[in-house]
Motif scaffolding. Sequence first.
Motif, PDB file in Angstrom:
ATOM      1  N   TYR A 145       0.842  -1.207   0.000  1.00 17.45           N
ATOM      2  CA  TYR A 145       0.000   0.000   0.000  1.00 17.45           C
ATOM      3  C   TYR A 145       0.877   1.258   0.000  1.00 17.45           C
ATOM      4  O   TYR A 145       0.629   2.192  -0.769  1.00 17.45           O
ATOM      5  CB  TYR A 145      -0.934  -0.007   1.208  1.00 17.45           C
ATOM      6  CG  TYR A 145      -1.727   1.274   1.376  1.00 17.45           C
ATOM      7  CD1 TYR A 145      -2.766   1.587   0.512  1.00 17.45           C
ATOM      8  CD2 TYR A 145      -1.429   2.168   2.395  1.00 17.45           C
ATOM      9  CE1 TYR A 145      -3.488   2.758   0.654  1.00 17.45           C
ATOM     10  CE2 TYR A 145      -2.145   3.340   2.549  1.00 17.45           C
ATOM     11  CZ  TYR A 145      -3.176   3.630   1.675  1.00 17.45           C
ATOM     12  OH  TYR A 145      -3.887   4.793   1.821  1.00 17.45           O
ATOM     13  N   ASN A 146       1.891   1.280   0.834  1.00 16.10           N
ATOM     14  CA  ASN A 146       2.768   2.449   0.898  1.00 16.10           C
ATOM     15  C   ASN A 146       3.507   2.666  -0.413  1.00 16.10           C
ATOM     16  O   ASN A 146       3.640   3.799  -0.887  1.00 16.10           O
ATOM     17  CB  ASN A 146       3.764   2.310   2.054  1.00 16.10           C
ATOM     18  CG  ASN A 146       3.090   2.457   3.400  1.00 16.10           C
ATOM     19  OD1 ASN A 146       2.060   3.110   3.537  1.00 16.10           O
ATOM     20  ND2 ASN A 146       3.657   1.824   4.411  1.00 16.10           N
ATOM     21  N   ILE A 147       3.973   1.586  -1.034  1.00 13.08           N
ATOM     22  CA  ILE A 147       4.665   1.698  -2.317  1.00 13.08           C
ATOM     23  C   ILE A 147       3.722   2.252  -3.378  1.00 13.08           C
ATOM     24  O   ILE A 147       4.058   3.193  -4.108  1.00 13.08           O
ATOM     25  CB  ILE A 147       5.223   0.335  -2.761  1.00 13.08           C
ATOM     26  CG1 ILE A 147       6.323  -0.135  -1.820  1.00 13.08           C
ATOM     27  CG2 ILE A 147       5.738   0.395  -4.194  1.00 13.08           C
ATOM     28  CD1 ILE A 147       6.733  -1.577  -2.029  1.00 13.08           C
ATOM     29  N   VAL A 148       2.521   1.669  -3.476  1.00 19.88           N
ATOM     30  CA  VAL A 148       1.563   2.100  -4.492  1.00 19.88           C
ATOM     31  C   VAL A 148       1.169   3.558  -4.265  1.00 19.88           C
ATOM     32  O   VAL A 148       1.129   4.353  -5.211  1.00 19.88           O
ATOM     33  CB  VAL A 148       0.312   1.179  -4.500  1.00 19.88           C
ATOM     34  CG1 VAL A 148      -0.773   1.754  -5.387  1.00 19.88           C
ATOM     35  CG2 VAL A 148       0.679  -0.214  -4.971  1.00 19.88           C
ATOM     36  N   CYS A 149       0.890   3.929  -3.019  1.00 20.31           N
ATOM     37  CA  CYS A 149       0.505   5.320  -2.714  1.00 20.31           C
ATOM     38  C   CYS A 149       1.588   6.298  -3.125  1.00 20.31           C
ATOM     39  O   CYS A 149       1.303   7.313  -3.766  1.00 20.31           O
ATOM     40  CB  CYS A 149       0.224   5.476  -1.225  1.00 20.31           C
ATOM     41  SG  CYS A 149      -1.458   5.129  -0.774  1.00 20.31           S
ATOM     42  N   ASN A 150       2.821   5.995  -2.738  1.00 25.83           N
ATOM     43  CA  ASN A 150       3.919   6.905  -3.060  1.00 25.83           C
ATOM     44  C   ASN A 150       4.121   7.036  -4.561  1.00 25.83           C
ATOM     45  O   ASN A 150       4.295   8.145  -5.079  1.00 25.83           O
ATOM     46  CB  ASN A 150       5.214   6.432  -2.393  1.00 25.83           C
ATOM     47  CG  ASN A 150       5.178   6.604  -0.892  1.00 25.83           C
ATOM     48  OD1 ASN A 150       4.446   7.436  -0.365  1.00 25.83           O
ATOM     49  ND2 ASN A 150       5.956   5.803  -0.200  1.00 25.83           N
ATOM     50  N   MET A 151       4.099   5.910  -5.261  1.00 23.86           N
ATOM     51  CA  MET A 151       4.275   5.953  -6.711  1.00 23.86           C
ATOM     52  C   MET A 151       3.128   6.703  -7.374  1.00 23.86           C
ATOM     53  O   MET A 151       3.343   7.522  -8.271  1.00 23.86           O
ATOM     54  CB  MET A 151       4.373   4.534  -7.277  1.00 23.86           C
ATOM     55  CG  MET A 151       5.649   3.818  -6.907  1.00 23.86           C
ATOM     56  SD  MET A 151       5.675   2.116  -7.471  1.00 23.86           S
ATOM     57  CE  MET A 151       5.951   2.362  -9.217  1.00 23.86           C
ATOM     58  N   TYR A 152       1.910   6.450  -6.927  1.00 19.12           N
ATOM     59  CA  TYR A 152       0.735   7.083  -7.521  1.00 19.12           C
ATOM     60  C   TYR A 152       0.764   8.597  -7.300  1.00 19.12           C
ATOM     61  O   TYR A 152       0.514   9.368  -8.225  1.00 19.12           O
ATOM     62  CB  TYR A 152      -0.526   6.463  -6.924  1.00 19.12           C
ATOM     63  CG  TYR A 152      -1.811   6.971  -7.528  1.00 19.12           C
ATOM     64  CD1 TYR A 152      -2.114   6.758  -8.855  1.00 19.12           C
ATOM     65  CD2 TYR A 152      -2.733   7.668  -6.747  1.00 19.12           C
ATOM     66  CE1 TYR A 152      -3.291   7.212  -9.414  1.00 19.12           C
ATOM     67  CE2 TYR A 152      -3.921   8.123  -7.292  1.00 19.12           C
ATOM     68  CZ  TYR A 152      -4.201   7.898  -8.619  1.00 19.12           C
ATOM     69  OH  TYR A 152      -5.366   8.354  -9.157  1.00 19.12           O
ATOM     70  N   GLU A 153       1.098   9.009  -6.097  1.00 11.60           N
ATOM     71  CA  GLU A 153       1.156  10.444  -5.807  1.00 11.60           C
ATOM     72  C   GLU A 153       2.218  11.137  -6.652  1.00 11.60           C
ATOM     73  O   GLU A 153       1.982  12.214  -7.196  1.00 11.60           O
ATOM     74  CB  GLU A 153       1.431  10.686  -4.317  1.00 11.60           C
ATOM     75  CG  GLU A 153       0.293  10.301  -3.413  1.00 11.60           C
ATOM     76  CD  GLU A 153      -0.988  11.084  -3.673  1.00 11.60           C
ATOM     77  OE1 GLU A 153      -0.910  12.296  -3.974  1.00 11.60           O
ATOM     78  OE2 GLU A 153      -2.064  10.471  -3.602  1.00 11.60           O
ATOM     79  N   LYS A 154       3.383  10.510  -6.766  1.00 18.51           N
ATOM     80  CA  LYS A 154       4.456  11.128  -7.547  1.00 18.51           C
ATOM     81  C   LYS A 154       4.118  11.179  -9.027  1.00 18.51           C
ATOM     82  O   LYS A 154       4.392  12.172  -9.692  1.00 18.51           O
ATOM     83  CB  LYS A 154       5.767  10.377  -7.327  1.00 18.51           C
ATOM     84  CG  LYS A 154       6.357  10.655  -5.971  1.00 18.51           C
ATOM     85  CD  LYS A 154       7.656   9.957  -5.756  1.00 18.51           C
ATOM     86  CE  LYS A 154       8.138  10.308  -4.354  1.00 18.51           C
ATOM     87  NZ  LYS A 154       9.263   9.584  -3.911  1.00 18.51           N
ATOM     88  N   LEU A 155       3.505  10.124  -9.543  1.00 19.61           N
ATOM     89  CA  LEU A 155       3.200  10.092 -10.967  1.00 19.61           C
ATOM     90  C   LEU A 155       2.002  10.944 -11.326  1.00 19.61           C
ATOM     91  O   LEU A 155       1.886  11.407 -12.455  1.00 19.61           O
ATOM     92  CB  LEU A 155       2.994   8.652 -11.433  1.00 19.61           C
ATOM     93  CG  LEU A 155       4.259   7.808 -11.417  1.00 19.61           C
ATOM     94  CD1 LEU A 155       3.953   6.372 -11.772  1.00 19.61           C
ATOM     95  CD2 LEU A 155       5.293   8.375 -12.376  1.00 19.61           C
TER      96      LEU A 155
END
Length: 172
Positions: free
Chosen positions: A86-96
């Motif tokens: 969840y943390n990985i997906v959230c961080n990637m999604y926010e940055k992209l």
Amino acid sequence: MIHQKPSVKLLRDIVNTVTGVDVRNSQGRQRHLVNAKMIYSKILMDKGFGCSQVGKSIRKHHTTILNYQRKWDGYIFSDDSLKGDYNIVCNMYEKLCEIEPDVDNEEEDNLNEDITFKSINLRDLLNHNQKNNYDIEEEERLKDILELVRERTKKGTEEVVFNKLRNIYNGI
């Protein structure tokens, strides 16, 4: 079918890259499939999407999405794998999502390759970190025993001590 915003497709791609699960087309009740769908639905619900919209986007009934939301806190508290993904997906999604949406296809392909490469590296780092934490816990658990062996084993008697310890453990 709801109109797919680019951010929804991007989120599906990120979840697929990080978890290896196509949330739209995967079927089953295996934990990794459910976790990926829970992550996807949690992020969209936090972005203001409704249960029906999220459910239709992954071919699930809206009550399934409601159930995901209701169970989320308990799962995220007890499942480190879910929390990490969840943390990985959230961080990637926010940055992209911050990147300008009007990139051409070649740049988008390069971006997708970059996302895949970085997510694999991040997954390896998380696995390595988890192994290190386990090693630290094991060393802490056996600290007193190792200290006793170090203190009482004279140089040159290591093989004798080893054989005696093996005999003791074989008898346990």
